[in-house]
Design an enzyme around this catalytic site. Structure first.
Site, PDB file in Angstrom:
ATOM      1  N   HIS A 169       7.527  -5.302  -2.273  1.00  0.00           N
ATOM      2  CA  HIS A 169       6.789  -4.674  -3.365  1.00  0.00           C
ATOM      3  C   HIS A 169       6.123  -5.765  -4.204  1.00  0.00           C
ATOM      4  O   HIS A 169       6.778  -6.685  -4.676  1.00  0.00           O
ATOM      5  CB  HIS A 169       7.750  -3.851  -4.228  1.00  0.00           C
ATOM      6  CG  HIS A 169       7.077  -3.016  -5.264  1.00  0.00           C
ATOM      7  ND1 HIS A 169       6.822  -1.671  -5.085  1.00  0.00           N
ATOM      8  CD2 HIS A 169       6.600  -3.330  -6.497  1.00  0.00           C
ATOM      9  CE1 HIS A 169       6.228  -1.189  -6.169  1.00  0.00           C
ATOM     10  NE2 HIS A 169       6.079  -2.179  -7.035  1.00  0.00           N
ATOM     11  N   SER A 199       1.417  -0.792  -8.312  1.00  0.00           N
ATOM     12  CA  SER A 199       2.782  -0.396  -8.662  1.00  0.00           C
ATOM     13  C   SER A 199       2.729   0.787  -9.630  1.00  0.00           C
ATOM     14  O   SER A 199       2.138   1.823  -9.308  1.00  0.00           O
ATOM     15  CB  SER A 199       3.534  -1.596  -9.257  1.00  0.00           C
ATOM     16  OG  SER A 199       4.898  -1.309  -9.437  1.00  0.00           O
ATOM     17  N   ASP A 241       9.902  -2.192   0.833  1.00  0.00           N
ATOM     18  CA  ASP A 241       9.809  -1.543  -0.477  1.00  0.00           C
ATOM     19  C   ASP A 241      10.535  -0.207  -0.412  1.00  0.00           C
ATOM     20  O   ASP A 241      10.188   0.654   0.426  1.00  0.00           O
ATOM     21  CB  ASP A 241       8.337  -1.348  -0.842  1.00  0.00           C
ATOM     22  CG  ASP A 241       8.138  -0.715  -2.216  1.00  0.00           C
ATOM     23  OD1 ASP A 241       9.139  -0.513  -2.936  1.00  0.00           O
ATOM     24  OD2 ASP A 241       6.980  -0.424  -2.561  1.00  0.00           O
TER      25      ASP A 241
END
Length: 406
Positions: free
Chosen positions: A368, A235, A338
């Site tokens: 995600h 991330s 995502d």
């Protein structure tokens, strides 16, 4: 589509995350704190365990590496380091490591590549020693047969940009320093041994006199091969990893013996002022929607510097240094649901356009964080993702050439 349980958990997760971010914005935590923090009080932490037997084949230890800040690392050492690993086990099964210049032991040591891992959490949460990150790093260490160094970088808003990015680079430089100190210890040992037998106490005394005994990390000195270093960012950690890769390219031989041979960007936290299709269609995605992520960016950058085309957020800005053709091979992992996926794919396309190996692994019905979030870590999809990453990484860390390919 994700299952009902994942959807319900996503709703609760999103509500809790947005509440946390709004509290951070309103509270006094935004005041500058140079020393910083690397985890929040509500984070569930996994204790370090320097035992192979109790750690399911992975020994771990925590090290605070910067006296001027809270920057720390957790080292994950897999139990594949040959019979020499038994030399410094005591009655409790704890592996202490040893200095590579002692006797001829270093000749029997297996050298492992190093993976520098940067956790997710939107720059404002998460931790390198959280339960979820601990499980994920152990999985990578075991699948890839590597030493994983999980970076505990300083969180925003206590330390805004560029603190977390500089911390990632500082750990890479620390790794280079460790490798050079290990080489010095070998030289000291060889010099002393030339005139007679070398006792372990002699080496420790000499190192203590010259460098300070606490400066050499024995696990890395004995088993680390920094010439095969891979960056792995999750991330927002992927944004940090990409920054560190760029700085490593610019540093060149100044980082020797560390060589970044590849990087893995897992659902990177990229954005930009011109919306992509996924940013429009999936703005209310599961777990991390667009409005929540923008709050995180404001906490990271600050109101004055907040800009969707900030170099930390958008990897596709023109005239960025160094040129993309010099970037290391880059594996990009994206999830179908995502909202940030399209920009990550565009980044891989730009890398491939200049002949950088930059494949994309896209996972259907995934959200995600599908391979690293605590609730999703034990799903078949999370396990498959880690195995796919391991296959690709081994392509660049193998000492016998490129044995794996897609």
């Amino acid at each position: 589509m994700p299952g009902l349980a994942v959807k319900l958990y996503g709703v609760l997760f999103k509500f809790h995350l947005k509440h946390t971010l709004q509290n951070l914005i309103r509270s006094s935590l935004g005041d500058s704190n140079p020393f910083g923090i690397t985890s929040r009080p509500n984070e569930v932490i996994a204790a370090a365990n320097p035992s192979f037997s109790e750690g399911h084949g992975i020994a771990t230890k925590d090290i605070h590496i910067d006296p001027l800040s809270s920057l720390s690392v957790r080292i994950f050492l897999p139990d594949v380091i040959s019979e020499s690993s038994t030399h410094d086990n005591n009655d409790t099964g704890i592996y202490r490591g040893y200095l590579p210049s002692v006797g001829n032991r270093r000749e029997n040591c297996r050298k492992l590549p190093v993976v520098l891992q940067l956790h997710g959490g939107g720059f404002v949460s998460g931790s390198n020693n959280s339960v979820a990150n601990d499980i994920f790093c152990k999985r990578i260490a075991k699948l890839c047969d590597v030493i994983v160094i999980a970076v505990g970088y300083r969180l925003a808003p206590e330390n805004r940009y560029p603190a977390a990015f500089e911390d990632g680079l500082k750990v890479l430089n620390w790794l280079a320093k460790q490798a050079n100190l290990a080489d010095c210890s070998k030289s000291i040992g060889n010099t002393r041994n030339f005139g007679g037998d070398l006792r372990r106490s002699d080496v420790n005394r000499q190192l203590s006199d010259g460098f300070g005994a606490s400066m050499i990390e024995p696990w890395l000195a004995t088993h680390g091969d920094p010439s095969r270093c891979v960056l792995l960012g999750v991330s927002n950690g992927a944004n940090i990893a990409d920054y560190v890769a760029r700085k490593a390219v610019e540093a060149g031989k100044l980082l020797d013996p560390v060589k970044v041979v590849a990087q893995v960007l897992m659902y990177p936290f990229f954005t930009g002022s011109v919306p992509t299709k996924s940013e429009t269609m999936l703005s209310h995605a599961y777990f991390y929607d667009k409005s929540t992520c923008l709050l995180a960016w404001k906490l990271c950058l600050g109101e004055e510097e907040f800009n969707l085309d900030h170099p930390a957020a958008n990897p596709l800005l023109p005239n960025r240094k160094p040129p993309l053709k010099h970037m290391p091979p880059t594996l990009i992992v994206v999830a179908e649901h995502d909202w940030m996926r399209d920009r990550a794919i565009s980044y891989s396309e730009e890398l491939r356009r200049v002949n950088v190996d930059a494949p994309v692994l896209e996972y259907k019905d995934a959200v995600h964080g599908f391979a690293t979030l605590d609730m999703l870590l034990n799903t078949p999809q999370a396990q498959a993702c880690a195995e796919d990453i391991a296959i690709w990484i081994k392509k660049y860390i193998s000492t016998r050439g490129h044995e794996f390919s897609y």
